[in-house]
Write a protein that holds these residues in place. Sequence first.
Motif, PDB file in Angstrom:
ATOM      1  N   GLY A  72       0.797  -1.221   0.000  1.00 40.60           N
ATOM      2  CA  GLY A  72       0.000   0.000   0.000  1.00 40.60           C
ATOM      3  C   GLY A  72       0.822   1.260   0.000  1.00 40.60           C
ATOM      4  O   GLY A  72       1.976   1.289   0.400  1.00 40.60           O
ATOM      5  N   ASN A  73       0.156   2.306  -0.490  1.00 34.15           N
ATOM      6  CA  ASN A  73       0.823   3.571  -0.655  1.00 34.15           C
ATOM      7  C   ASN A  73      -0.257   4.636  -0.645  1.00 34.15           C
ATOM      8  O   ASN A  73      -1.193   4.565  -1.414  1.00 34.15           O
ATOM      9  N   ALA A  74      -0.152   5.610   0.244  1.00 34.29           N
ATOM     10  CA  ALA A  74      -1.130   6.702   0.230  1.00 34.29           C
ATOM     11  C   ALA A  74      -0.431   7.976  -0.195  1.00 34.29           C
ATOM     12  O   ALA A  74      -0.794   9.070   0.166  1.00 34.29           O
ATOM     13  N   HIS A  75       0.607   7.811  -0.997  1.00 43.00           N
ATOM     14  CA  HIS A  75       1.371   8.944  -1.520  1.00 43.00           C
ATOM     15  C   HIS A  75       1.151   8.987  -3.021  1.00 43.00           C
ATOM     16  O   HIS A  75       1.148   7.952  -3.648  1.00 43.00           O
ATOM     17  N   PRO A  76       0.931  10.082  -3.688  1.00 45.89           N
ATOM     18  CA  PRO A  76       0.981  11.455  -3.211  1.00 45.89           C
ATOM     19  C   PRO A  76      -0.350  12.002  -2.706  1.00 45.89           C
ATOM     20  O   PRO A  76      -0.613  13.194  -2.855  1.00 45.89           O
ATOM     21  N   GLY A  77      -1.144  11.166  -2.093  1.00 51.75           N
ATOM     22  CA  GLY A  77      -2.317  11.699  -1.419  1.00 51.75           C
ATOM     23  C   GLY A  77      -3.505  11.971  -2.310  1.00 51.75           C
ATOM     24  O   GLY A  77      -4.362  12.794  -2.006  1.00 51.75           O
ATOM     25  N   MET A  78      -3.553  11.248  -3.444  1.00 52.93           N
ATOM     26  CA  MET A  78      -4.690  11.430  -4.337  1.00 52.93           C
ATOM     27  C   MET A  78      -5.701  10.323  -4.041  1.00 52.93           C
ATOM     28  O   MET A  78      -5.320   9.167  -3.880  1.00 52.93           O
ATOM     29  N   GLY A  79      -6.962  10.666  -3.940  1.00 52.24           N
ATOM     30  CA  GLY A  79      -7.964   9.655  -3.632  1.00 52.24           C
ATOM     31  C   GLY A  79      -8.378   8.891  -4.878  1.00 52.24           C
ATOM     32  O   GLY A  79      -8.255   9.397  -5.983  1.00 52.24           O
ATOM     33  N   ILE A  80      -8.843   7.674  -4.697  1.00 54.47           N
ATOM     34  CA  ILE A  80      -9.349   6.893  -5.829  1.00 54.47           C
ATOM     35  C   ILE A  80     -10.698   6.297  -5.445  1.00 54.47           C
ATOM     36  O   ILE A  80     -10.832   5.701  -4.383  1.00 54.47           O
ATOM     37  N   CYS A  81     -11.695   6.467  -6.321  1.00 49.34           N
ATOM     38  CA  CYS A  81     -12.988   5.828  -6.114  1.00 49.34           C
ATOM     39  C   CYS A  81     -12.984   4.528  -6.915  1.00 49.34           C
ATOM     40  O   CYS A  81     -12.913   4.566  -8.138  1.00 49.34           O
ATOM     41  N   HIS A  82     -13.039   3.404  -6.242  1.00 45.50           N
ATOM     42  CA  HIS A  82     -12.870   2.134  -6.958  1.00 45.50           C
ATOM     43  C   HIS A  82     -14.136   1.614  -7.597  1.00 45.50           C
ATOM     44  O   HIS A  82     -14.087   0.823  -8.527  1.00 45.50           O
ATOM     45  N   SER A  83     -15.276   2.011  -7.057  1.00 49.04           N
ATOM     46  CA  SER A  83     -16.510   1.541  -7.669  1.00 49.04           C
ATOM     47  C   SER A  83     -17.635   2.506  -7.314  1.00 49.04           C
ATOM     48  O   SER A  83     -17.429   3.442  -6.531  1.00 49.04           O
TER      49      SER A  83
END
Lengths: 256, 418
Positions: free
Chosen positions: B36-47
Amino acid sequence: MTTWLYDGSFDGFLSAVFDLYWQKKTDVVIRKEQDHVKGLFENVIFMPTITANADRVWAGLTKKLTEAVLQQLFCCYLSELPGEEDNMVGFIRHVFASEQDVSGDFGNKYVLHVTQLSRKVHREKHRMEAFVRFQLTKDNIYYSLVSPDYNVLPLIARHFKERYADQYWIIYDERRRFGIYYNLDKVETIRLQFNADYDPHYHTTGNVWAPEEELYQRLWNTYFKEANIVSRRNPRLQLQHMPRRYWKYLTEMRLG
Amino acid sequence: MERIQEKLAILADAAKYDASCASSGSNRKNTTKGLGNAHPGMGICHSYTADGRCVSLLKILLTNVCIYDCAYCVSRKSNDIKRAAFTVQEVVDLTINFYRRNYIEGLFLSSGIFKDPDYTMERLVRVAKKLRTEHNFNGYIHLKAIPGASDDLMREAGLYADRLSVNLELPTDAGLKLLAPEKSRPAMIQPIQFLKNEIIRLDDERKVLKKVPTFVPAGQSTQVIVGAAGESDMEIMHLASRFYRQFALKRVYYSGYVPISSDNRLPGLHSQVPLLRENRLYQADWLMRFYGFEPQELLNDTHPNLDTDIDPKLSWALRNLDSFPVDINKADKMLIARVPGIGMESLRKICAARMHGPLGWDQLKLMGVQLNKAKYFITCKAGALERRDLTSEQIRQQLLAQSHSKWVKAHSPQLQLF
């Protein structure tokens, strides 16, 4: 009007751009060899890729543009849209013709076009980061099929490498017939040979998958179903964010 | 059905009324070849579920057993529903296995209050700690901060979580008293205040010391329920504004009340979820956070509620026609930001492009400006597009006549035959 064909690589394109300047040509269009259909009286020349020339064009652009804008130009190449070379050439000519940095000159149609198309490509990259669904094989490889609108695998490799640094994974582009494979050390480009009886879509049964794979897919589908609030039903909004063409690769939409 | 699947069904169903779905704003980098990686802090909507909401985090309750009896909540003590509880290990396994398959960005763990706040908070922290320390997990973790839990537990939670949140639930104190008499506003504010101070303290330490651990890097958020206790939009937005200012919250979520109870203190079971109102509140929230609007400009005693027919920026502009027109080629950036039909993206382009030469209507249109709205409020290279002196009411009518609101169709009470 003359048509110059290149081998389809980004270097091939840049190499042709080099010759535009070298031979001082303005009445030339650049096209990919593989998509080209010859017209009746068309004058067509194949331009071989000369890496040193491509490098010189790129170095020239690097002097005038930031990393982010260079990436935008590369995104236009990855869009693989027919005739996109004309816009890229227009953009490059505008860059070289101006003293100052023109990357904010959105009143110019080429600059605006590169920004807008690269955004579309970037959106597709982002979608792939969201919609890849891995299935664990019994060989301990997380495997996923996609067919993105644009050729974005080169753009997503880094994201997945940083995120899934401790697991083997493959993301395979079904349409372009190549994939990327991470071997715990680096990402490689691969081509797979499928058996004749291969079912291109996922199957949860059969002996290729890890024993727990079916359970986690079932749990994910359960979660997906329960997270929905029935009295807020809004399928239009769902479709807007998740167009139907992606559904066949999504675990939760395939079985639902 | 296996027990784990049944538990997941119950505890996901109970957690879904929490609107927060953000997975952005953290900066937890995968430096150890972990997961896992929460860098560079961009969110992702998976569904996206059939209600159009995004699925970004595994959003579940640790348990839906609760000692409280808040009228608006499905998990309230007096509600006759199936109860379940996950073990710490079950939550960890679900999170890791969902994350590895790229289903989610991380975990959003909340819980009913069982026994007491400390006992509950301690379990939440244990899940996060296990994920971080035993599984080398760098994905996003959002934990509920349980009001009444000890400072030590809060501090420990902050070390493992990317975001912590306390829900304010009802926007007014009267509403709280009516629907959740066992809860008090000061008790909710106490952990928010504590976390804010800790964040500031550690930020200061970070300036002088090298090794200061990350602490709630994605900050705090909260949620208010809209339409359950008869509050006005003004009361909601002024509360939100106060919390943004006073406690540096990253987000306030507005959750339209979903009728789940026949309790006569609440809207009836067949009342509609106030989706349009919720949408307008989010628009107003954006105007406050990014477009430089003060809450009093959008909502005040004369206009205590947002206009549902038109968006809040247009509504404000029509009340303040004397501020217009603005010259696109000369005006200050934040004045252009106030023009209806110009969003942040077109604003950025306008400001960059006008340095290269004055802009005209065609260029503005290509950049994404909604000219049908903006034309009443701006001039550019070619002068004004709308030369007549129109009153607010005339502009409003013209715009309404050409708009096809998505809300009218999707949420009309009128039955459709086909």
